[in-house]
Design a protein around this motif. Structure first.
Motif, PDB file in Angstrom:
ATOM      1  N   VAL A  94       0.851  -1.173  -0.144  1.00 55.34           N
ATOM      2  CA  VAL A  94      -0.006  -0.009  -0.005  1.00 55.34           C
ATOM      3  C   VAL A  94       0.703   1.203   0.183  1.00 55.34           C
ATOM      4  N   ALA A  98       3.791  -0.896   4.528  1.00 50.36           N
ATOM      5  CA  ALA A  98       2.293  -1.562   5.092  1.00 50.36           C
ATOM      6  C   ALA A  98       1.661  -2.341   3.673  1.00 50.36           C
ATOM      7  N   LEU A  99       1.366  -3.632   3.867  1.00 51.43           N
ATOM      8  CA  LEU A  99       0.900  -4.294   2.772  1.00 51.43           C
ATOM      9  C   LEU A  99      -0.548  -5.033   3.159  1.00 51.43           C
ATOM     10  N   ILE A 100      -1.396  -5.023   2.066  1.00 50.00           N
ATOM     11  CA  ILE A 100      -2.547  -5.742   2.183  1.00 50.00           C
ATOM     12  C   ILE A 100      -2.375  -6.817   1.008  1.00 50.00           C
ATOM     13  N   PRO A 156       0.183  -7.094   7.461  1.00 49.42           N
ATOM     14  CA  PRO A 156       1.453  -6.595   8.164  1.00 49.42           C
ATOM     15  C   PRO A 156       2.023  -5.382   7.950  1.00 49.42           C
TER      16      PRO A 156
END
Lengths: 246, 697
Positions: free
Chosen positions: B303, B318-320, B334
């Motif tokens: 993200v 920040a990851l989705i 995370p």
């Protein structure tokens, strides 16, 4: 272009844009004004009753032109560093204070505008990671904060059209905070003055310091129909102003 | 009392035994020690005698901000959490460092630091709402994770609050437990919070931080500092060739025309990231990508980078990952830095896939589990591989652990393991909760030297034999070994990281010339160790001061602006007087570069005094400053002699000579005890007298 077309074009002006403001700009009757207020009130979600207009005939001088510029925030680029809040409060107040900053990130940082109760739909660091900044929309007429001020402290910046607070006239009554649907006016408890975005005269400090290019000054357009109000606007009436007017 | 900018002037004190809430004058009591870690060390020195255990009510935890927090100076949103270390064999003091926004909000609330003392009978959290401070019941939060705790407290305090919390690991006194701030920063020392039954601290601050200079001057300084910084991990050159770049680096400055943040609405291509393009600083990172599996392939989940307060070179990612959302829920997203995202994968024998890595990261954040900077992961694998694990665990417990999932990289393993640790389940949860040293003693593990010969852990030879902490980004060469001997935990000194990582990218000669230590001899090329020399000692002495100084101001210094910059027109020089310039501007307390360095040495020396007290000796050379023989005899080097290209083997006599030179330069005697004139020079005569009184000097 025929006469009728010219008439239409004359009516469909770029400014003022909506029914409410165009009607108020023209001389009207009190009865007609109240009717229009009811329509307009629905479109701008709880617009406060405005003392000067309620108390008499609306005058052309009450109308304010639309702003020329506005600040846009791009949540896709924002990294949540809050340097915009730093630069805003430093340049205006000579101190660092996210609370007095005219752009608001801190309150949206962890859970987004709706807060922890948003659950799975939350934005922010505990949600979908989107950092959303609240910026002043420089509302079209009638400008909620401006109209609510009982002390005539709001002025229009001639260069940008921004609605700005004249500190000399602001008495710190806080009525503008109650009136802003988007809660982007603030109160500085240390100076006892209200603060709001003045677009820095057309060269916003927040945009200049943003390390992600997430803030831009763009030509104004009416975003009040898109932005979600953050607070229920209190009904301001004459009894309020009898206390708050200096 | 003179007033200064930067500080709020008030330090908060909360006693959880009596419920008393009070405050004291920061300037009068702590200004000579700046704030943050310095303030914390001063409190521990003044108030915590030898023999106190980290979990005793008499231990104190100091959550220290510094004069830079809340000012917007880049990298200055660090929080220093100083207390007695739970996993250090002699429980010397140590500081956990966290980023995020909490320390700045604490300042906006009107406080420079919070001292927590005593011990509550029931779970509580501390509510700091500007000047209104209260101790509130946390029975509804005890046993819950950090994410839930954060949401619940913010709902109670308001959307503009910031929360620091421990998870179940801290509650259950897991020695390496962490605390998490805003889902952004995590610091060690979570278990002493649990011992005090302190679940969380919520802060809401609607005030301001005032500075001695004008707002315009500070904005100019922020812009100048920002101009000097490189990437979030201190790199001064990009990983991929760029039109503007003379050099490339192996670090996490990862951008390019085809490098993007794919998880935002529409891909954001990072582009060339010319270091003069002020609106593209953020796209050099997040540097934490360097720690992922297949970092460049996983960009579609990113993200974006996320920053601490005022930071322009974010390290957090920040990851989705949609498939994980579907499988594990929204709470499996995370967000952390390189170590925070990738560290739990090291519990696997072989690197697992991204799902196990990311899930482990999120669970560790929610439970509040750390590993003392990769020590526990290494211990775990070693004990498993040597058979000690199977030998020591009851059969029923051994059989209940999904070892198959560990072998095949399934996320089920890390889910199972972290639950055991957070709740201290069984022998494994209990033993690991003692920390590396306590675990080894309980299980009768082989001596450290033997472990180092048998464990193939790269070049991390600077392990402190006394404190049982491994170095963090601090491996190799005499400077790293010497400094690692000086702390009770790993030094956490990213100042040194810059020297290691940047040398990869920038020409060695250029690099050497900009180190600010007058001679390129201070820096060895990677893979080569040269004999000790005066330049190396000057660097070690300077870093001794800079490390604690940055932890006291408080700034993380990952940008490396003190020594380097990414600008060719500056000859890649940074500004070694940057700290002093910013300190003087913000506080109005004019200090030169070297005066501020001396302040750093004062803090560093007080930390040493406290360690002498805890160990009961002034012979620090024999009792504390120890390095493992692996520095000379690691099995991976075979028979290659020291100072030969291709080996980082060191030489014992050379290292001992280096320690002699360092002691001398620091004003210490041959046993590592500060000399009389050194105590006096640093304004610590009363400290020396106290040590005399305690029979140590």
């Amino acid at each position: 272009m025929g006469e009728s077309t010219e008439k239409i074009m004359d009516e469909v002006q770029t400014e003022p844009e909506d029914l409410l403001t165009s009607a108020i700009k023209k001389p009207t009757t009190r009865r007609k004004f109240l009717k229009i207020t009811a329509i307009g009130g629905a479109s701008v979600a709880g617009l406060p009753m405005v003392t000067s207009l309620v108390s008499g005939e609306a005058k052309a001088s009450d109308w304010v032109p639309n702003a020329k510029w506005m600040l846009l925030h791009d949540a896709n680029r924002c990294i949540g560093c809050k340097r915009c809040e730093v630069a805003c409060s430093l340049s205006h107040d000579d101190k660092i204070s996210p609370n007095t900053s005219r752009i608001k990130v801190t309150r949206n940082y962890n859970f987004g505008p709706e807060g922890p109760s948003a659950g799975a739909k939350a934005h922010g660091m505990f949600g979908d990671f989107r950092i959303i900044a609240d910026t002043c929309l420089q509302c079209p007429h009638p400008v909620p904060c401006m109209s609510a001020c009982p002390n005539g402290a709001f002025e229009i910046d001639s260069k940008t059209g921004a609605r700005v607070i004249n500190d000399d006239k602001c008495k710190g009554c806080g009525m503008c905070l109650k009136a802003c649907p988007y809660a982007v006016t603030s109160f500085d408890a240390e100076t006892h003055k209200a603060t709001k975005c003045d677009l820095c005269g057309g060269d916003p400090e927040c945009a200049k310091i943003c390390p992600a290019g997430a803030l831009r000054l763009v030509p104004w357009r009416d975003k009040t129909h898109e932005a979600k109000p953050r607070q229920a606007v209190a009904a301001v009436n004459e009894s309020c102003n009898s206390c708050h007017q200096s | 009392m003179a007033t200064y900018g930067g500080w709020t002037g008030k330090t908060l004190r909360v006693n959880l035994t009596t419920g008393k809430i009070s405050y004291e004058d920061t300037i009068a009591k702590y200004k000579d020690f700046v704030g943050g870690e310095g303030l914390g060390i001063k409190v521990l020195w003044d108030e915590v005698p030898a023999g106190v255990h980290p979990y005793d009510p008499e231990n104190k935890i100091i959550f220290g901000a510094g004069p830079f927090n809340g000012t917007g100076i880049p990298h200055a949103s660090r929080l220093s959490v100083t207390t007695l270390l739970a996993t250090c064999p002699y429980h010397g003091l140590g500081t956990g460092h966290a980023g995020g926004h909490w320390s700045s909000v604490l300042k906006f609330a009107g406080w420079d630091a919070l001292i927590v003392e005593g011990k509550s009978e029931k779970p509580v959290w501390i509510c700091i709402d500007n000047e209104n401070v209260s101790i509130r019941d946390a029975s509804h939060l005890w046993g819950r994770g950090i994410f839930y705790t954060n949401a619940t407290i913010m709902d109670e305090m308001g959307n503009d609050a910031s929360v620091l919390a421990i998870g179940q690991a801290g509650e259950n006194l897991f020695g390496a437990a962490t605390m998490l701030i805003d889902r952004m920063g995590s610091a060690q020392n979570g278990s002493p919070m649990g011992a005090k039954k302190l679940k969380a601290i919520g802060v809401r601050g609607t005030g301001s931080v005032k500075v001695a200079c004008s707002g315009r001057e500070l904005i100019e300084m922020i812009n100048y500092h920002t101009y000097l910084i490189g990437n979030g991990d201190g790199a001064m050159a990009p990983k991929r060739p760029q039109p503007w770049a003379e050099y490339t680096d192996s670090s996490g400055w990862l951008n390019g025309k085809d490098v993007f943040w794919g998880g935002s609405t529409g891909r954001i291509y990072t582009g060339e990231c010319d270091p003069k393009d002020v609106h593209n600083y953020a796209f050099r990172g997040p540097c934490s990508r360097s720690g992922w599996n297949n970092s460049e392939r996983n960009m579609e989940w990113l993200v974006g980078a996320r920053a601490c307060f005022g930071c322009a070179s974010p390290c957090k990612a920040a990851l989705i990952i949609p498939e994980m959302d579907a499988k594990w829920g929204n709470g499996s997203r995370p967000a952390n830095d390189c170590g925070g995202i990738s560290t739990t994968r090291d519990y696997y024998l072989k690197r697992p896939g991204h799902e196990a890595m990311f899930l482990g990261s999120v669970l560790a954040d929610d439970y509040g589990i750390g590993d003392d900077y990769h020590i526990l992961t290494g211990d775990f694998k070693y004990y498993y591989q040597t058979g000690l694990m199977k030998e020591r665990l009851p059969k029923k417990e051994w059989d209940s652990i999904p070892w198959d999932a560990m072998e095949n990289g399934s996320p089920e393993f890390i889910r199972d393991l972290l639950r055991r640790l957070a709740f201290r389940e069984g022998e494994l949860g209990y033993a690991m909760g003692l920390g590396s040293y306590g675990w080894a003693k309980r299980w009768g593990a082989p001596p450290l030297e033997q472990q180092w010969q048998e464990r193939g852990y790269g070049k991390a030879v600077a392990w402190n034999e006394t404190s049982w902490f491994a170095p963090h980004h601090f491996e190799g060469q005499q400077v790293g070994v010497i400094l690692n001997c000086m702390y009770n935990r790993d030094p956490c000194m990213h100042e040194q990281t810059h020297f290691n990582s940047i040398a990869d990218g920038i020409d060695q000669e250029v690099y050497a010339a900009v180190t600010g230590v007058e001679s390129g001899d201070a820096i060895d090329k990677n893979g080569v160790v040269t004999p000790i020399n005066e330049a190396k000692i000057r660097l070690a002495v300077r870093l001794s001061a800079d490390g604690v100084l940055h932890n006291s101001l408080c700034t993380c210094n990952r940008g490396g602006a003190s020594f380097h910059s990414p600008h060719k027109e500056r000859g890649y020089k940074g500004d070694s007087a940057l700290d002093a310039k910013e300190y003087s501007l913000i506080t109005g307390d004019r200090k030169t570069e070297m005066e501020l360095v001396e302040t750093g040495h004062r803090i560093f020396t007080l930390m040493r005094a406290h360690t002498m007290r805890m160990l009961g000796t002034s012979n620090m050379r024999a009792g504390h400053d120890r390095y493992p023989d692996a520095a000379f005899a690691h099995s991976q080097w075979g028979n290659t002699p020291a100072f030969t290209p291709g080996t980082e083997r060191m030489d014992r006599d050379d290292l001992e000579k280096g320690i002699d030179m360092y002691y001398d330069a620091m004003g210490w005697d041959e046993k590592g005890c500060p000399k009389k004139e050194t105590w006096k020079k640093l304004g610590l005569e009363d400290v020396a007298k106290q040590l005399e009184k305690e029979g140590i000097l």
